[in-house]
Enzyme design. Structure first.
Site, PDB file in Angstrom:
ATOM      1  N   LYS A 107       0.820  -1.212   0.000  1.00  0.00           N
ATOM      2  CA  LYS A 107       0.000   0.000   0.000  1.00  0.00           C
ATOM      3  C   LYS A 107       0.858   1.269   0.000  1.00  0.00           C
ATOM      4  CE  LYS A 107      -4.259  -1.950   1.891  1.00  0.00           C
ATOM      5  NZ  LYS A 107      -3.881  -3.335   2.163  1.00  0.00           N
TER       6      LYS A 107
HETATM    7  C1  LIG Z   1      -4.550  -4.476   1.461  1.00  0.00           C
HETATM    8  C2  LIG Z   1      -3.811  -5.774   1.412  1.00  0.00           C
HETATM    9  C3  LIG Z   1      -4.161  -6.821   0.521  1.00  0.00           C
HETATM   10  C4  LIG Z   1      -5.377  -6.746  -0.363  1.00  0.00           C
HETATM   11  O1  LIG Z   1      -5.202  -5.859  -1.443  1.00  0.00           O
HETATM   12  P1  LIG Z   1      -6.472  -5.381  -2.303  1.00  0.00           P
HETATM   13  O2  LIG Z   1      -5.940  -4.365  -3.234  1.00  0.00           O
HETATM   14  O3  LIG Z   1      -7.441  -4.813  -1.310  1.00  0.00           O
HETATM   15  O4  LIG Z   1      -7.024  -6.590  -2.990  1.00  0.00           O
HETATM   16  C5  LIG Z   1      -3.361  -7.950   0.473  1.00  0.00           C
HETATM   17  N1  LIG Z   1      -2.301  -8.085   1.286  1.00  0.00           N
HETATM   18  C6  LIG Z   1      -1.933  -7.126   2.165  1.00  0.00           C
HETATM   19  C7  LIG Z   1      -0.764  -7.345   3.049  1.00  0.00           C
HETATM   20  C8  LIG Z   1      -2.667  -5.930   2.254  1.00  0.00           C
HETATM   21  O5  LIG Z   1      -2.305  -4.983   3.135  1.00  0.00           O
END
Ligand SMILES: *Cc1c(COP(=O)(O)O)cnc(C)c1O
Length: 434
Positions: A107
């Site tokens: 993210k």
């Molecule tokens: C947010 C997150 C996901 C999921 O990603 P999306 O874009 O919501 O499908 C997967 N793994 C981790 C570690 C995350 O923080």
């Protein structure tokens, strides 16, 4: 480039408006009105290009009409300032390690880019402060806070439930200072979210302050995630694998990450197929099987960042494929794994390959183990560093996980928070006093 709502009942808007508003007024999600195709010449060159170089060219194709080219280049390079290596785990299986950023999760990519783009749009309003409100149960708060840290003209308020966030997560947004304020709410995550939602609807607040959200439906958070699909490709090309047989497997919750990959494919990246890997929250998996989309309340799992019962980006997936279930299943496969299966995978992979997965990456790794066909090369997105889930992972493997220095540095920081009750009037008067 204009942005249109997936619900399609409101006029198209500019990139700036899509970024500042987040959600379209008809509750749809913004999509670029068209997806630019990159020339073959670009794909010939990318094996020798760096991540920031690739990111800049892709960003230019998408945002070049709306952002000054020099500034776009600068902010993209600044956002992509950490490595995203492709690491071989075993024959035909590679991990795209997205956890080398400030908060050790993928993210960081979207949050850093969005922060800088918002700062750019706000550049001429030296007296206009943009206030980002974000409610968090842990990970989103840290990525957003660190992404926006030190960005001029932007202030971030992170609302989190007192005592309900793990200490490792809490230090990542409470020790930053500068333009980041952590509000410790005496309530639950739902209370935090309700306070934020109500703030966006409050006329007096919105009249006095410019408020915006930084959640994952924002186009400036989700689109930049395609940069690393291209970069994974560039790294694979160096290894001499059959580039017509590449499968990307994405651990999915809200489906923002995989949707960025699907758009990268539309831009010309020749990925053979995708696998959306789910934990026990298998709403998308069931949709693939049946053609029916039935959201349900989420259930808690050990891959908890994927505990989503109504994936917000599902609307974008449908939109990309014109609501055609056959077209979707032709390009995207699915799978779902229980906590027991995820734990077993973390343990097995460590024992047989020496690679330490985190619970989210493990879901995707297992899908490749089961669904990769002979001749194919699989890349799974390792979305977080295993140290972020230290207790869970150590409980599975019995082996200690070393805490990376940048995580340890947060843990030495001084916690600074403002304690507030879960009460809208108190929250509102606090915001107005700032
Ligand atoms: C947010 C997150 C996901 C999921 O990603 P999306 O874009 O919501 O499908 C997967 N793994 C981790 C570690 C995350 O923080």
């Amino acid at each position: 480039m204009k942005y249109r709502s997936t619900s399609g009942t409101v006029p198209e808007v500019s990139l700036e408006e899509a970024v500042v508003k987040g959600l379209a007024p008809d509750r749809g999600l913004y999509m670029p009105e068209r997806i630019p195709e990159l020339p073959k010449e670009f794909f010939d060159r990318i094996p020798s290009m760096s991540l920031p170089e690739i990111a800049s060219e892709v960003a230019y194709a998408l945002f070049g009409e709306d952002v000054d080219a020099g500034r776009l280049n600068e902010l993209t390079q600044d956002a992509m300032n950490f490595p995203i290596p492709l690491v071989k785990v075993k024959d035909n299986v590679y991990s795209l390690e997205l956890f080398h950023g400030p908060t050790l999760a993928f993210k960081d990519v979207g949050a850093r880019f969005m922060a800088r783009l918002l700062g750019y749009f706000n550049r001429d309003n030296t007296d206009r402060m943009v206030n980002v409100l974000v409610a968090t149960s842990g990970d989103t708060g840290s990525a957003v806070a660190n992404g926006f840290l030190g960005v001029e003209g932007v202030r971030v308020f992170v609302l989190y439930p007192k005592g309900k966030v793990s200490p490792i997560q809490e230090v990542q947004f409470t020790t930053l200072g500068q333009n980041i304020e952590a509000l410790e709410i005496d309530g639950t995550f739902d209370d935090c979210q309700a306070l934020v939602k109500r703030a966006f609807l409050d006329d007096e607040l919105n009249g006095k302050m410019m408020l915006t959200s930084a959640n994952s439906i924002n186009v400036a958070r989700f689109l930049p995630q395609m940069f690393y699909y291209f970069y994974a490709w560039a790294q694979l090309a160096d290894l001499g694998v059959d580039m017509d047989e590449v499968v990307m497997c994405v651990p999915s919750g809200n489906f923002g990450n995989i949707t960025a990959g699907l758009i990268a494919k539309r831009m010309g990246l020749p990925i053979k197929r995708f696998i959306a890997a789910n934990n026990a929250n298998d709403i998308f998996y069931r949709y693939l099987q049946s053609g029916e989309y039935n959201p349900r309340p989420s259930v808690q799992t050990i891959a908890n960042a994927m505990d989503v019962g109504d994936p917000s980006n599902f609307a974008r997936v449908l939109n990309l494929y014109g609501n055609d279930h056959d077209a979707i299943t032709a390009e995207i496969g699915g799978c779902t794994y229980s906590d027991e299966q995820i734990a077993e995978t973390v343990k097995d992979a460590l024992e047989t390959t020496g690679y330490q997965l985190d619970p989210h990456g493990a879901v995707a790794y297992r899908a490749l183990e089961e669904y990769l066909k002979p001749g194919e090369t699989g890349v799974f997105l390792e979305t977080a560093h295993p140290a972020k889930f230290k207790d869970t992972v150590e409980g599975i493997t019995g082996k200690e996980i070393e805490i990376p220095e940048r995580l340890a540095a947060f843990m030495r920081g001084k916690k600074q928070t403002v304690a507030l009750p879960a009460d809208f009037d108190a929250f509102k008067s606090y915001l107005l006093s700032r």
